[in-house]
Design a protein around this motif. Structure first.
Motif, PDB file in Angstrom:
ATOM      1  N   ALA A 192       0.865  -1.180   0.000  1.00  0.00           N
ATOM      2  CA  ALA A 192       0.000   0.000   0.000  1.00  0.00           C
ATOM      3  C   ALA A 192       0.903   1.232   0.000  1.00  0.00           C
ATOM      4  N   SER A 193       1.291   1.666  -1.173  1.00  0.00           N
ATOM      5  CA  SER A 193       2.321   2.681  -1.349  1.00  0.00           C
ATOM      6  C   SER A 193       1.966   4.032  -0.726  1.00  0.00           C
ATOM      7  N   MET A 194       0.802   4.556  -1.071  1.00  0.00           N
ATOM      8  CA  MET A 194       0.396   5.871  -0.563  1.00  0.00           C
ATOM      9  C   MET A 194      -0.044   5.815   0.900  1.00  0.00           C
ATOM     10  N   ASP A 195      -0.555   4.662   1.319  1.00  0.00           N
ATOM     11  CA  ASP A 195      -0.981   4.503   2.721  1.00  0.00           C
ATOM     12  C   ASP A 195       0.195   4.282   3.670  1.00  0.00           C
ATOM     13  N   ARG A 196       1.374   4.027   3.098  1.00  0.00           N
ATOM     14  CA  ARG A 196       2.568   3.713   3.891  1.00  0.00           C
ATOM     15  C   ARG A 196       2.313   2.506   4.801  1.00  0.00           C
ATOM     16  N   GLU A 197       1.860   1.438   4.169  1.00  0.00           N
ATOM     17  CA  GLU A 197       1.542   0.227   4.923  1.00  0.00           C
ATOM     18  C   GLU A 197       1.924  -1.022   4.134  1.00  0.00           C
ATOM     19  N   LEU A 198       2.284  -2.061   4.873  1.00  0.00           N
ATOM     20  CA  LEU A 198       2.330  -3.415   4.339  1.00  0.00           C
ATOM     21  C   LEU A 198       1.134  -4.112   4.958  1.00  0.00           C
ATOM     22  N   VAL A 199       0.247  -4.605   4.121  1.00  0.00           N
ATOM     23  CA  VAL A 199      -0.994  -5.184   4.637  1.00  0.00           C
ATOM     24  C   VAL A 199      -1.025  -6.681   4.327  1.00  0.00           C
ATOM     25  N   PHE A 200      -0.996  -7.474   5.383  1.00  0.00           N
ATOM     26  CA  PHE A 200      -1.087  -8.932   5.245  1.00  0.00           C
ATOM     27  C   PHE A 200      -2.558  -9.322   5.185  1.00  0.00           C
ATOM     28  N   ARG A 201      -2.926 -10.075   4.145  1.00  0.00           N
ATOM     29  CA  ARG A 201      -4.324 -10.428   3.907  1.00  0.00           C
ATOM     30  C   ARG A 201      -4.480 -11.920   3.631  1.00  0.00           C
ATOM     31  N   ASP A 202      -5.712 -12.388   3.748  1.00  0.00           N
ATOM     32  CA  ASP A 202      -6.025 -13.754   3.347  1.00  0.00           C
ATOM     33  C   ASP A 202      -5.770 -13.850   1.836  1.00  0.00           C
ATOM     34  N   PRO A 203      -5.026 -14.854   1.362  1.00  0.00           N
ATOM     35  CA  PRO A 203      -4.651 -14.917  -0.047  1.00  0.00           C
ATOM     36  C   PRO A 203      -5.793 -15.209  -1.012  1.00  0.00           C
TER      37      PRO A 203
END
Length: 394
Positions: A173-184
């Motif tokens: 999440a480039s603009m959110d400044r996040e790495l978001v781990f999600r269900d694949p």
């Protein structure tokens, strides 16, 4: 004593998985029932072929080559009957152009969400996800039929990766400044990891899958992330004023990580384990995409700012060739054909796609597509599972 048992158990589990034709399920956890640790000595072969990896990750086929499963036309049973296509996300046109690589012609144009950036193969290789960055959705495409599914809401999906055990999708999440781990599969949010760098965009995983390195485009930084803990464990500023790191790729032997930098005009050469300050290897203006050959001997480096492709020899540890596109161009992201004979790259600023002979460097075709073509995916490709991006296979 607990540590010794855990390591021995991991080795035995790896050996059993290898015996089962290297097919591991993402739900597998721990050793098979009936296997103990007492009085069992790991064979020399087990020590050689099954280093302790991320729990649930398919066993490493060759400790000297993480790309051993990616040999020419070595297609998984999952994808072997999929039609060969090149999927091109057109960021400015909000479409995906589908190219038949045999005819070099666009055979279909698919409307998708706003600003599609990359077309990403899922971990199980059954789905292609179109990353609609500003539309905040992922559009699924069935590569077997070409059918387009219902978009899934995911905020700021600039890029998408999958952990080597298939347990999580990781959204950049480039603009959110996040790495978001999600269900694949469902893409439901599992854990959000805020970062202090700007513009997370590309990544690659260590040979054992236990960590991955992320490039931060807008602040010129690198992150090191613990895969299992889902935590940032390292961060550094690149030693170049105005650095803008892009694609990330690990060497076949797993010892080195390369990071393309479009402002430093070369690749950063990083020791991933130590995560010390990397060295810069100049390649060409606008160094951008990194793609490994099917024999794991070379890496193709797209230099977007000068319309060229540099060829890096892993064994010689140096650049050996440079191919210039006739009439210039803006080679960006892409992939290598299943047989290894053609390198496909999007022409980001020229509304076109390039097909390049990987033996001679000759341009085979220049195909008009929509506006702002970016992270194209060549599909299917060899490999057992996908780590994401435009196709990183192990």
């Amino acid at each position: 004593m607990t540590t010794i048992i855990r390591r021995t158990t991991a080795l035995l589990a790896g050996a059993l998985l290898a015996a089962l034709a290297g097919c591991a399920d993402s739900d597998d956890k721990g050793p098979a029932k009936g296997l103990g640790t007492k009085g069992v000595a790991p064979s020399a072969e087990v020590k050689k072929t099954a280093p302790a990896g991320l729990p649930g990750m398919p066993p490493v086929l060759d400790p000297k080559d993480v790309y051993a499963a990616d040999r020419p036309n070595k297609l998984s049973p999952v994808v072997k009957n999929f039609p060969s296509r090149v999927y091109v996300p057109n960021t400015n046109s909000n479409t995906v152009s589908v190219i038949d690589p045999k005819t070099y012609k666009v055979i279909k144009t698919i409307p998708v969400g706003i600003q599609p950036q990359h077309v990403v193969p899922s971990w199980d290789m059954k789905t292609l996800w179109v990353n609609n960055n500003r539309g905040h959705t992922l559009t699924p495409i069935n590569p077997a039929t070409g059918a387009v599914g219902k978009p899934v809401e995911v905020h700021d999906p600039y890029n998408l990766y999958f952990t080597p055990n298939g347990k999580y999708a990781v959204v950049m999440a480039s603009m959110d400044r996040e790495l978001v781990f999600r269900d694949p599969h469902t893409m439901d949010r599992v854990k959000t990891v805020p970062v202090t760098c700007a513009g997370v965009n590309h990544a690659d995983f260590s040979a054992d899958g236990r960590y991955f390195v992320v490039s931060c485009e807008f602040s010129g930084e690198l992150l090191k992330v613990d895969t299992e803990k889902m935590e940032v464990v390292g961060q550094q500023k690149l030693p170049f004023e105005g650095a803008m790191p892009q694609d990330v790729k690990i060497s076949p032997d797993g010892k080195t990580i390369y990071i393309a930098d479009m402002m430093a005009h070369g690749m950063w050469v990083l020791d991933g384990e130590k995560f010390t300050t990397p060295d810069l290897l100049p390649t060409g203006k606008g160094c951008h995409g990194l793609y490994v050959s099917r024999d794991s001997k070379e890496m193709y480096v797209s230099n977007r700012g000068e319309g060229s492709v540099s060829v890096f020899d892993f064994k010689k540890n140096k650049l050996t060739k440079k191919w210039h596109l006739p009439d210039g161009g803006s080679p960006d992201m892409g992939g290598v054909s299943a047989d290894g004979k053609v390198l496909w790259l999007s022409g980001r600023y020229d509304s076109e796609v390039y097909a390049i002979d990987t033996t001679t460097g000759k341009q085979l075709a220049r195909i008009p597509v929509g506006g702002g073509p970016h992270g194209l995916a060549v599909y299917p490709q060899p490999g057992r599972y996908s780590l994401g991006h435009t196709g990183i296979f192990r």
